[in-house]
Design a protein around this motif. Structure first.
Motif, short mmCIF file in Angstrom:
data_model
loop_
_atom_site.label_atom_id
_atom_site.label_comp_id
_atom_site.label_asym_id
_atom_site.label_seq_id
_atom_site.Cartn_x
_atom_site.Cartn_y
_atom_site.Cartn_z
N LYS A 12 0.83 -1.21 0.00
CA LYS A 12 0.00 0.00 0.00
C LYS A 12 0.87 1.26 0.00
CE LYS A 12 -3.85 2.19 2.34
NZ LYS A 12 -4.92 2.02 3.31
N THR A 13 1.90 1.27 0.81
CA THR A 13 2.77 2.45 0.92
C THR A 13 3.54 2.68 -0.37
OG1 THR A 13 2.93 2.13 3.31
CG2 THR A 13 4.63 3.51 2.28
N GLN A 65 1.15 4.19 -2.80
CA GLN A 65 0.86 5.58 -2.41
C GLN A 65 2.02 6.50 -2.76
OE1 GLN A 65 -0.04 5.04 1.76
NE2 GLN A 65 -2.24 4.84 1.38
N ARG A 66 3.24 6.03 -2.52
CA ARG A 66 4.42 6.87 -2.83
C ARG A 66 4.60 7.03 -4.34
NH1 ARG A 66 8.58 6.95 1.69
NH2 ARG A 66 7.17 7.03 3.48
N ALA A 82 2.14 7.12 -6.45
CA ALA A 82 1.12 8.11 -6.81
C ALA A 82 1.56 9.50 -6.41
CB ALA A 82 -0.21 7.75 -6.14
N ALA A 83 2.17 9.65 -5.24
CA ALA A 83 2.64 10.95 -4.77
C ALA A 83 3.75 11.50 -5.66
CB ALA A 83 3.13 10.84 -3.32
N LYS A 87 -7.52 4.45 -7.54
CA LYS A 87 -7.88 4.61 -6.13
C LYS A 87 -8.15 3.27 -5.45
CE LYS A 87 -9.40 9.20 -6.70
NZ LYS A 87 -9.99 10.35 -6.35
N LEU A 103 -5.11 1.96 -3.85
CA LEU A 103 -4.54 2.76 -2.77
C LEU A 103 -5.29 2.51 -1.47
CD1 LEU A 103 -4.02 6.09 -4.69
CD2 LEU A 103 -2.30 4.38 -4.14
#
Length: 135
Positions: free
Chosen positions: A117-118, A121-122, A124-125, A132, A135
């Motif tokens: 997950k992280t 997310q990173r 995507a960041a 979504k 995420l």
């Protein structure tokens, strides 16, 4: 090089964050040519563009002879990218990304879920297109 940096490289992100600091000192060192330093400042901002992570991973999965569940498995995601997916490597990545210590020291299923997950997310960041629902 960190493991997350290797993930970024494999997906074509090009270290946008790392590119900005070296550009500033180079511009300062070349202060006599102010025209050169002005375009150098906007370049890192322009370099930050969306990376089609999903298309790249889908293409890698389609080309791979191994069946992969990279959408839920951090080990499969790392393997798909041609990176070390051993427990030691995943522990190193977990420490690098700030995983809670109780996950790293014992509950590897929780660590793996947290890592997956992280990482997404990173990505995507950093400009990656991650749906979504992942995420």
């Amino acid at each position: 090089m960190s493991i997350f940096s290797a993930i970024l490289d494999k997906l074509g992100f090009g270290h946008k964050t790392d590119a900005a600091p070296p550009a500033a000192p180079a511009a300062d060192a070349g202060a006599p040519s102010a025209a050169t330093s002005s375009p150098a400042a906007p370049s890192p901002v322009v370099a930050i563009s969306q990376v089609d992570v999903m298309a790249k991973l889908e293409a890698l999965a389609a080309a791979s002879p191994q069946k992969s569940n990279w959408k839920v498995s951090i080990a499969d995601l790392l393997r798909l990218l041609g990176l070390d997916y051993s427990l030691d490597s995943r522990k190193t990545l977990a420490v690098e990304l700030g995983c809670p210590k109780e996950f790293i020291g014992g509950d590897y299923a929780q660590m793996n879920m947290w890592l997956h997950k992280t990482v997404l997310q990173r990505l995507a960041a950093n400009g990656g297109n991650i749906p979504k629902e992942l995420l």
